[in-house]
Each structure stands twice: as structure tokens, then as C-alpha cells.
Write an enzyme that holds these catalytic residues in place. Sequence first.
Site, PDB file in Angstrom:
ATOM      1  N   ARG A 231       0.845  -1.189   0.000  1.00 34.07           N
ATOM      2  CA  ARG A 231       0.000   0.000   0.000  1.00 34.07           C
ATOM      3  C   ARG A 231       0.884   1.245   0.000  1.00 34.07           C
ATOM      4  NH1 ARG A 231      -3.312  -2.726  -1.696  1.00 34.07           N
ATOM      5  NH2 ARG A 231      -5.502  -3.027  -1.081  1.00 34.07           N
ATOM      6  N   ASP A 255       4.910  -0.572  -6.834  1.00 37.00           N
ATOM      7  CA  ASP A 255       3.672  -0.870  -7.555  1.00 37.00           C
ATOM      8  C   ASP A 255       2.508  -0.062  -7.007  1.00 37.00           C
ATOM      9  OD1 ASP A 255       2.204  -2.400  -9.552  1.00 37.00           O
ATOM     10  OD2 ASP A 255       1.236  -3.413  -7.860  1.00 37.00           O
ATOM     11  N   GLU A 260      -3.080   7.320  -4.904  1.00 36.82           N
ATOM     12  CA  GLU A 260      -3.223   6.810  -6.268  1.00 36.82           C
ATOM     13  C   GLU A 260      -4.677   6.704  -6.702  1.00 36.82           C
ATOM     14  OE1 GLU A 260      -3.236   2.013  -5.902  1.00 36.82           O
ATOM     15  OE2 GLU A 260      -1.337   2.961  -5.414  1.00 36.82           O
ATOM     16  N   HIS A 292      -0.084  -0.334  -9.834  1.00 33.00           N
ATOM     17  CA  HIS A 292      -0.848  -1.249  -8.968  1.00 33.00           C
ATOM     18  C   HIS A 292      -1.319  -2.463  -9.775  1.00 33.00           C
ATOM     19  CE1 HIS A 292      -3.357  -1.215  -5.007  1.00 33.00           C
ATOM     20  NE2 HIS A 292      -3.017  -2.448  -5.342  1.00 33.00           N
TER      21      HIS A 292
END
Length: 326
Positions: A231, A255, A260, A292
Amino acid sequence: MKITIYNCRSDEAEYLEGFRRKHGVELFATKESPTAETVGLADGCECVSIITTPMDETLLKTYRDAGIRFLSTRSIGYDHIDLKAAEQLGLHIGNVSYSPNSVADYTVMMMLMAVRKVKAILLRSANQDYSLRGVKGMEMHNLTVGVIGTGRIGRTVLQNLTGFGCRLLAYDLYPNDSVRKIAEYVTLPELLKQSDLITLHMPATRENHHMINRDTIAQMKDGVILINSARGSLIDTDDFLDAVENGKIGGAALDVVENEAGLYYNDLKCDIMKNRGLAVLKSYPNVLVTPHMAFYTNQAVSDMVENSIRSCILFSKGEKNPWQVV
């Protein structure tokens, strides 16, 4: 039993007919997000399935008042849902589990790309610069790798790493006996101090918000490599940017990033980036940023959809539900 599935993507929809027959439920899929305006799409349901839409107290109350008793998010993380408000409203919340190999495999890929400076190599070779200056990498067997969080994904990452011959350290509030067979549990300060490469694998909570910050970065080795497929809120972006620019952090693969939501999974190529931290991160040749995607495999998507449906069924029947968090 009817379940409304919000934000249903085409890649998820392909599994619905099979799961409808398998579990004997009525599934209503919509591309719409759960909002006050779309609450009517859940008429006749006591359970709904969502994904990453932020659910604050006002929106949760709207769904509670419409007769919804259980809300299942098709994700492991549930930091987009106000759990405290849900509990006060008497609204129950569940997450899902899915193949840990999806994120674990991707994490190891990011590790290899970071230690071998693949982003810089690709950027240069795209301009026909095939020189060697600045792109000498490292070998995994020479590194100490620290895994923070040894749940299903963290454990799988550690298992994957056993084939590389690197020294493995682990930290978790709740140590796991199977991990002890392949890694050494240490305190968090010791892991930060000893690791050449650190990877994060825990859900976002109030307690671990910005756990990677100026103070914890200072405890790390100079030139440490950081991987985050968990996260974005685990890392203080401003402190991280400073550490990359002063050389304390030698490389990273991310990632996930802070704030986001509203960016990832949308086509924004003609828009101004409304996340300055992400825009700056993408400019660094030693920081790989992906949108992500670590979870995104056929197996994981199938698991996410089916386990959300199963969770709703278990709640409706009043049976033990391994995914219920509130």
C-alpha cells in the site's frame, strides 16, 4: 439471493456466469461505482460487492439505510472503507483473499529489475545508448533481503527467494513457524539496519501509516533498495524523495503510491498529473513505478470475484466467514 457487483470490469464479468451457476445466486453487474445516485442498483440486495471506491461515513449510511447489511470489497486491503463508521452504523465489511503467487511473483520480478537497474537500461537503450556506465547491477545471492510482513504474500515471497541463495530476514507482529524454517525473525530496527533490500507486505492501518519515513530510512544501509507492492500509504513520499535524491536509497520498485485513487486504471495520457509525488518518482532512472498491477493475473481476478461472492453468501447464511473484518 441477489448480489450487486459495482465497478465490474470486463475481465471480471467473464467469470460471473460460471460462478452464478456454481453458487446458485443472482448476480447483477454494473460498471457504475457505489454512490448515493447508484444505490438503487442494489435494490433487493442485503450484500453488495465493491472494489476500491472510497466509502466514507455518509456513503456507508446511504447504503445501510437502503437495506444493505454487508459490503464485500474485492481486494485484500480495505483502507478505502471507514471501518469505524461501518461498525457504528451496524454495517458489516469483508475483504477477499486471492492467489498470493500473483503479488509474490511480481515482487520478485521487481526486485530483480531494481538490483539489475533495468529501468535505466531500457531508457538508455530506447535512445540507442548501449554504454555500460552507471548500470552495473548486483547479484541476489550477495544480498540480505528483509521482508516486512509475513502473511500469505510475504511468506510466498520468502519461499520464492530461497532459490536465490540470499540471506533472508523477516519482521512481523505475529511470527509464523513456517517462516522460521527459511528466514530469521529480527526486530524491525535490526531488519532496517542489516538489509540490502527491503520489501513491504502488510495492509494499511493507522498504526503503520508512513512507517517508512525520515527516521526509519536513516536506520537503513546507504544505497538500500526498497520494494513496495502493498500500500502506498506505508511510505512518506516526501521523505522518500529526499532519500532518493541524497543517495540514501539506491533504488526502488513501487507498484503502489500515496494518493493513487482516481489515477490508476484510468487513461490519463492527455491530462496533467494530479499527483506531484508520482510525477517526480517516474522521473528517477533508479525508481521503477508500475500502476498497482502486482495482483493482476487470471487466477487472482477469478479468486477475487468468487471469494467476494462466497463471502456474501456466508454472511447471508449466518455462517462463519473468514473474510469478514467488521
